[in-house]
Design an enzyme around this catalytic site. Sequence first.
Site, PDB file in Angstrom:
ATOM      1  N   ASP A  82       0.825  -1.211   0.000  1.00 51.89           N
ATOM      2  CA  ASP A  82       0.000   0.000   0.000  1.00 51.89           C
ATOM      3  C   ASP A  82       0.855   1.254   0.000  1.00 51.89           C
ATOM      4  O   ASP A  82       2.011   1.248   0.433  1.00 51.89           O
ATOM      5  CB  ASP A  82      -0.947   0.002   1.208  1.00 51.89           C
ATOM      6  CG  ASP A  82      -0.215  -0.017   2.547  1.00 51.89           C
ATOM      7  OD1 ASP A  82       0.786  -0.753   2.675  1.00 51.89           O
ATOM      8  OD2 ASP A  82      -0.638   0.706   3.474  1.00 51.89           O
ATOM      9  N   GLU A 145       0.052  -1.339   5.658  1.00 52.50           N
ATOM     10  CA  GLU A 145       1.199  -0.937   6.484  1.00 52.50           C
ATOM     11  C   GLU A 145       1.049   0.499   6.959  1.00 52.50           C
ATOM     12  O   GLU A 145       1.349   0.837   8.105  1.00 52.50           O
ATOM     13  CB  GLU A 145       2.498  -1.092   5.683  1.00 52.50           C
ATOM     14  CG  GLU A 145       3.761  -1.059   6.530  1.00 52.50           C
ATOM     15  CD  GLU A 145       4.329   0.334   6.748  1.00 52.50           C
ATOM     16  OE1 GLU A 145       5.239   0.478   7.579  1.00 52.50           O
ATOM     17  OE2 GLU A 145       3.845   1.300   6.093  1.00 52.50           O
TER      18      GLU A 145
HETATM   19 ZN   LIG Z   1       6.727   2.370   3.977  1.00 47.51          ZN
END
Ligand SMILES: [Zn+2]
Length: 379
Positions: A82, A145
């Site tokens: 992401d 993340e």
């Molecule tokens: Zn990163």
Amino acid sequence: MTPTAPGALRPAGAVDRDRLLATFLGLVAVDSPTGHEESIGRVLEERYRELGCTTTKDDIGNIVAVLPGTRAGTILVSTHMDTAGTDRGIVPIMGDDGIIRTDGSTILGADDKSGLAACLELLRLLKENPDWSFPTIEFVSTVGEERGLVGSRHLDVGRLAATHGFVLDTAGVMGSVTYWSPTSVYLTVTFHGRKAHAGVEPEKGVSAVRVAAQAIASMPLGRIDEETVANIGTVHGGEARNIIPDTVVLEGMARSHDQDKLDGQLAAMRTACEHAADANGATVDFVAEEIYQTYRIAEDALPYREAAAAIRSLGLEVSPRKSGGGTDGNYFNAKGIPCVALPTGMVDEHATSEHIAIDDMVLACQTLVAIVTQPVQEE
Ligand SMILES: [Zn+2]
């Protein structure tokens, strides 16, 4: 050490700059804001398989791609799919100075597509050079993340065989090794006052806005000490100009490399909130949620030594780095797989000024190749 045959390229020297760049640009072209990793996941799974890996995807979309080694041992190489925020349709612009940027209206997404590109280039080189000696590699590419390490927090590491690993996901100078990362706590503080008409009967009200203001003004914030920082980032509350507000919600965070200092900071913030509430006849709910835990990797631990040897083999200086933020490495460390984090070349990640120098991207990839192909170090 076995002497290198005359004219033979050391493995790291085989990194194909143009191919790496093309891979990076191809990944940037696939939109992948947090929560929308389906497309990039499909692309990556396909590439990982083409390049000899077996892949599995867990129920939230984390991908684990495994390339069998030509020698004993298993390492983890971690990246995330992401990109921060909600930007789509990112258009990279190549500067004459060898730096890739955007026009300033979006992020670039070098965080972490530069890490992913390095992994794919490594796989291509390993496929082209079947005589190279390398361990089994578990490439873990996570989702979410940027929203608090959601993917690595959720990942079942019981499926992994890696004894240690490398997280390709930091800024910082090339040659740096992030060996120490803080604990991060998210705070949600809700003040409850009493609603009343501000024009007719203000005496009956308890303003949650006023209580929150007193609490914020009396709590330690900003840089607390060398190890510790704290912030109140959002304030929400109130309904109308003429209504004394009964609810205010604050969102904030505190981080420290030292657990005792963090505990002290959280206690100080809680006390400030409770005092302000008590003094005004209000109440407060103070919720602290640990997002990730600190880790510290010793210089003589295997992931540090392997990273350092690889960096030195490229003629770079090793610089130990203490980070202000976390990576998926915090969860791998917490779950028993010691990891260090390494720079990919990204600069100003999460900002519209995000950029990356192609030379640094090449160095990051060479570091990865050197880590994987270097002579085995003793445990
Ligand atoms: Zn990163």
